[in-house]
Design a protein around this motif. Structure first.
Motif, PDB file in Angstrom:
ATOM      1  N   PRO A   1      41.758  25.225  30.562  1.00  0.00           N
ATOM      2  CA  PRO A   1      40.353  24.848  30.695  1.00  0.00           C
ATOM      3  C   PRO A   1      40.089  23.788  31.766  1.00  0.00           C
ATOM      4  O   PRO A   1      38.946  23.622  32.196  1.00  0.00           O
ATOM      5  N   ASP A   2      41.133  23.099  32.214  1.00  0.00           N
ATOM      6  CA  ASP A   2      40.958  22.078  33.263  1.00  0.00           C
ATOM      7  C   ASP A   2      41.172  22.643  34.664  1.00  0.00           C
ATOM      8  O   ASP A   2      41.120  21.890  35.653  1.00  0.00           O
ATOM      9  N   GLU A   3      41.422  23.946  34.759  1.00  0.00           N
ATOM     10  CA  GLU A   3      41.581  24.575  36.088  1.00  0.00           C
ATOM     11  C   GLU A   3      40.311  24.412  36.927  1.00  0.00           C
ATOM     12  O   GLU A   3      39.206  24.385  36.398  1.00  0.00           O
ATOM     13  N   LYS A   4      40.498  24.331  38.218  1.00  0.00           N
ATOM     14  CA  LYS A   4      39.379  24.423  39.150  1.00  0.00           C
ATOM     15  C   LYS A   4      39.292  25.882  39.603  1.00  0.00           C
ATOM     16  O   LYS A   4      40.277  26.446  40.064  1.00  0.00           O
ATOM     17  N   ILE A   5      38.132  26.470  39.444  1.00  0.00           N
ATOM     18  CA  ILE A   5      38.003  27.893  39.784  1.00  0.00           C
ATOM     19  C   ILE A   5      37.110  28.052  41.006  1.00  0.00           C
ATOM     20  O   ILE A   5      36.335  27.171  41.374  1.00  0.00           O
ATOM     21  N   SER A   6      37.241  29.210  41.616  1.00  0.00           N
ATOM     22  CA  SER A   6      36.386  29.556  42.764  1.00  0.00           C
ATOM     23  C   SER A   6      35.742  30.905  42.485  1.00  0.00           C
ATOM     24  O   SER A   6      36.298  31.739  41.766  1.00  0.00           O
ATOM     25  N   PHE A   7      34.559  31.079  43.029  1.00  0.00           N
ATOM     26  CA  PHE A   7      33.841  32.338  42.857  1.00  0.00           C
ATOM     27  C   PHE A   7      34.132  33.216  44.064  1.00  0.00           C
ATOM     28  O   PHE A   7      33.463  33.124  45.091  1.00  0.00           O
ATOM     29  N   ASP A   8      35.133  34.051  43.896  1.00  0.00           N
ATOM     30  CA  ASP A   8      35.596  34.850  45.033  1.00  0.00           C
ATOM     31  C   ASP A   8      34.965  36.239  45.017  1.00  0.00           C
ATOM     32  O   ASP A   8      34.932  36.907  43.974  1.00  0.00           O
TER      33      ASP A   8
ATOM     34  N   ALA B   1      33.312  38.140  36.113  1.00  0.00           N
ATOM     35  CA  ALA B   1      33.860  38.652  34.854  1.00  0.00           C
ATOM     36  C   ALA B   1      34.720  37.577  34.195  1.00  0.00           C
ATOM     37  O   ALA B   1      35.113  36.588  34.823  1.00  0.00           O
ATOM     38  N   GLU B   2      35.048  37.783  32.921  1.00  0.00           N
ATOM     39  CA  GLU B   2      35.799  36.794  32.159  1.00  0.00           C
ATOM     40  C   GLU B   2      37.162  36.510  32.756  1.00  0.00           C
ATOM     41  O   GLU B   2      37.618  35.358  32.764  1.00  0.00           O
ATOM     42  N   ASP B   3      37.830  37.530  33.272  1.00  0.00           N
ATOM     43  CA  ASP B   3      39.174  37.308  33.813  1.00  0.00           C
ATOM     44  C   ASP B   3      39.146  36.506  35.107  1.00  0.00           C
ATOM     45  O   ASP B   3      40.169  35.989  35.546  1.00  0.00           O
ATOM     46  N   ALA B   4      37.941  36.372  35.715  1.00  0.00           N
ATOM     47  CA  ALA B   4      37.829  35.615  36.960  1.00  0.00           C
ATOM     48  C   ALA B   4      37.294  34.207  36.725  1.00  0.00           C
ATOM     49  O   ALA B   4      37.834  33.235  37.274  1.00  0.00           O
ATOM     50  N   VAL B   5      36.250  34.059  35.915  1.00  0.00           N
ATOM     51  CA  VAL B   5      35.602  32.746  35.767  1.00  0.00           C
ATOM     52  C   VAL B   5      35.504  32.296  34.312  1.00  0.00           C
ATOM     53  O   VAL B   5      34.798  31.339  33.998  1.00  0.00           O
TER      54      VAL B   5
END
Length: 395
Positions: free
Chosen positions: A58-65, A138-142
Motif C-alpha cells: 500500500p505504500d508503493e508509488k504508482i504511475s498511470f501508464d 484497472a485493479e491490477d494497475a492502480v
C-alpha cells in the motif's frame, strides 16, 4: 489521571468522521492483520485482499501508464458502438458537473480509459495523469478504485479517499456504475472522480443515471432484426433513463429487457427462450408490428394489470424480414394433438367459444394466473385466450 480513549481507539465505538473510520480500518487491516468489518464497505475490503494477494504494497508509488498505441487503437475500434452511444450522454454529463471540479471517464470492461470529460481547475496530479485515453485504471494497475470494484461486483460503487488501496491515492474520490450490453455482459464503467475533495453531490446516483443512458442507447443501437418496445407509465419518460425497453424477435419472443423494464414488469433482464411478448404485453407479434407501422404510442393494459404507454419501433430495413418470419409462422389455433374418435374420425380441439367463462377462470386459478399453462390445460392457443380475456375487459 486516566487518559480518555483516542478517537481511533478500538475501545471507542464512535468515530468523529468517515476519514477517522477509514484510518482505523487501514490500521487494523494493514498493520494488525484484523478484519475491520463495518468500517469500510465489504467490496473495498475484498479489493484490498486481492491487492495484497498480488503482493502489492500500500505504500508503493504508482504511475498511470497508458497501454500501447496499437492496443488503444484496437480498443477504440472494437468499442466503436459503445463510444457512439456515449457521445451525447457524456457531453451532457460534462455540462452538468462543470462547476463541481469532477471529471468523468468511460472505461472498457478491462479498465482502459476510452473517453474523458475536459480537465477542470480542480484537477491535481492524479487526475491529470489518470484521465487520459488509453490509461489503464484497472485493479491490477492502480489498486482499489470505483471502476475496479464495479468490474468485480457489477454494481454501483463509491470509493472515498483512504479507501483506495495505495496511500498515494488518498486524495481521490470516485464513483462508478456499469454499462451492460444486450447479452448482459458488463462492457464499460462510467466513473466520476474528484481530487478537489469529497463530492458535494450524490456521485453514485449521477454515475448510475448517465451509465443507464449510455446503456439504453447501446441497446437501442444494437437491436438489429428485433422489434424494439418502449414502455412506461408516462410517455414523457420515453427517451430518458427512466424508459423501459424490450426487444422482440421474429418468433414473437422477448430477448431482453433493460434495467428499468425488468424492474417495472418484475421480469428477468434476459428471459428464458420461450417467453412470448404476448404473455407479458398482451399483444401478439402482428399487433406489435402494426403498432410500429403506424408509429403509434398508446396506453395499453398489460395482462399483469398495469396500464402503460407502449411504443414499438422497427428499422424499415428489417421490417420485410420480420414480417416474412411472422407470416411463415402462423400461430397455431390449438394446443394438443387432436384425438382419434371411436369411429376413426379425428376430433378437432375445442374452440375457445365452446369453453365457458367459468372453465377459463377455473383454469387460470388452477394455474395461478399463468396464461400459457391455462391455455395448454384448456387445449387452446395462448393467443386466443389472451384475445378472449381482452374482450371481457372491454365488455
Amino acid at each position: 489521571m486516566q487518559r480518555p480513549p483516542s478517537v481511533l481507539s478500538s475501545s471507542n465505538p464512535f468515530y468523529a468522521t468517515r476519514q477517522d473510520r477509514v484510518m482505523l480500518a487501514r490500521e487494523r487491516y494493514f498493520e494488525r492483520g484484523e478484519n475491520p468489518s463495518g468500517l469500510v464497505p465489504e467490496p473495498v475490503l475484498q479489493s484490498w485482499g486481492r491487492c495484497l494477494g498480488a503482493r502489492r504494497d500500500p505504500d508503493e508509488k504508482i504511475s498511470f501508464d497508458p497501454v500501447s498505441k496499437v492496443r488503444t487503437a484496437t480498443l477504440l475500434t472494437h468499442n466503436r458502438a459503445l463510444i457512439e452511444a456515449a457521445q451525447d450522454p457524456l457531453a451532457e454529463l460534462e455540462t452538468v458537473i462543470a462547476g463541481s471540479q469532477a471529471r468523468a471517464m468511460l472505461t472498457c470492461s478491462k479498465g482502459i480509459v476510452l473517453m474523458t470529460s475536459r480537465p477542470t481547475a480542480g484537477d491535481g496530479p492524479l487526475l491529470l495523469s489518470a484521465a487520459r485515453v488509453g490509461v489503464n485504471i484497472a485493479e491490477d494497475a492502480v489498486g482499489t478504485g470505483a471502476p475496479a470494484v464495479t468490474t468485480r461486483t457489477g454494481e454501483v460503487c463509491h470509493v472515498r479517499g483512504g479507501e483506495h488501496f495505495f496511500r498515494c491515492m488518498a486524495s481521490l474520490h470516485c464513483a462508478a456504475a456499469p454499462v451492460r450490453d444486450a447479452r448482459g455482459r458488463t462492457v464499460a464503467m462510467l466513473d466520476l472522480s474528484s481530487e478537489a475533495g469529497p463530492f458535494r453531490f450524490d456521485a453514485s446516483a449521477m454515475a448510475h443515471m448517465y451509465a443507464t443512458s449510455i446503456e439504453n442507447r447501446l441497446l437501442v443501437g444494437t437491436a438489429h432484426m428485433h422489434l424494439l418496445l418502449r414502455f412506461q407509465a408516462s410517455r414523457s419518460m420515453f427517451h430518458t433513463p427512466l424508459e423501459g425497453l424490450a426487444a422482440v424477435d421474429g418468433a414473437g419472443r422477448l430477448r431482453w429487457f433493460n434495467g428499468v423494464g425488468s424492474q417495472l414488469l418484475d421480469r428477468a433482464r434476459w428471459p428464458d427462450e420461450g417467453l412470448a411478448a404476448e404473455e407479458v404485453f398482451g399483444l401478439d407479434l402482428r399487433s406489435l408490428l402494426e403498432l410500429a407501422h403506424h408509429g403509434q404510442t398508446r396506453p395499453h393494459r398489460l395482462p399483469c394489470g398495469l396500464t402503460l404507454w407502449v411504443q414499438a419501433h422497427l428499422d424499415e430495413r428489417d421490417a420485410p424480414t420480420l414480417r416474412a418470419q411472422t407470416d411463415a409462422s402462423p400461430e397455431p389455433e390449438s394446443g394438443p394433438v387432436p384425438a382419434e374418435q371411436d369411429d376413426g374420425s379425428v376430433a378437432g380441439p375445442p374452440s375457445l367459444a365452446a369453453v365457458s367463462r367459468g372453465a377459463i377462470e377455473q383454469a387460470l386459478a388452477q394455474c395461478q394466473g399463468n396464461i400459457s399453462r391455462a391455455a395448454r390445460l384448456l387445449g387452446v392457443s395462448r393467443g386466443l385466450l389472451y384475445r378472449r380475456l381482452r374482450e371481457w375487459e372491454q365488455s
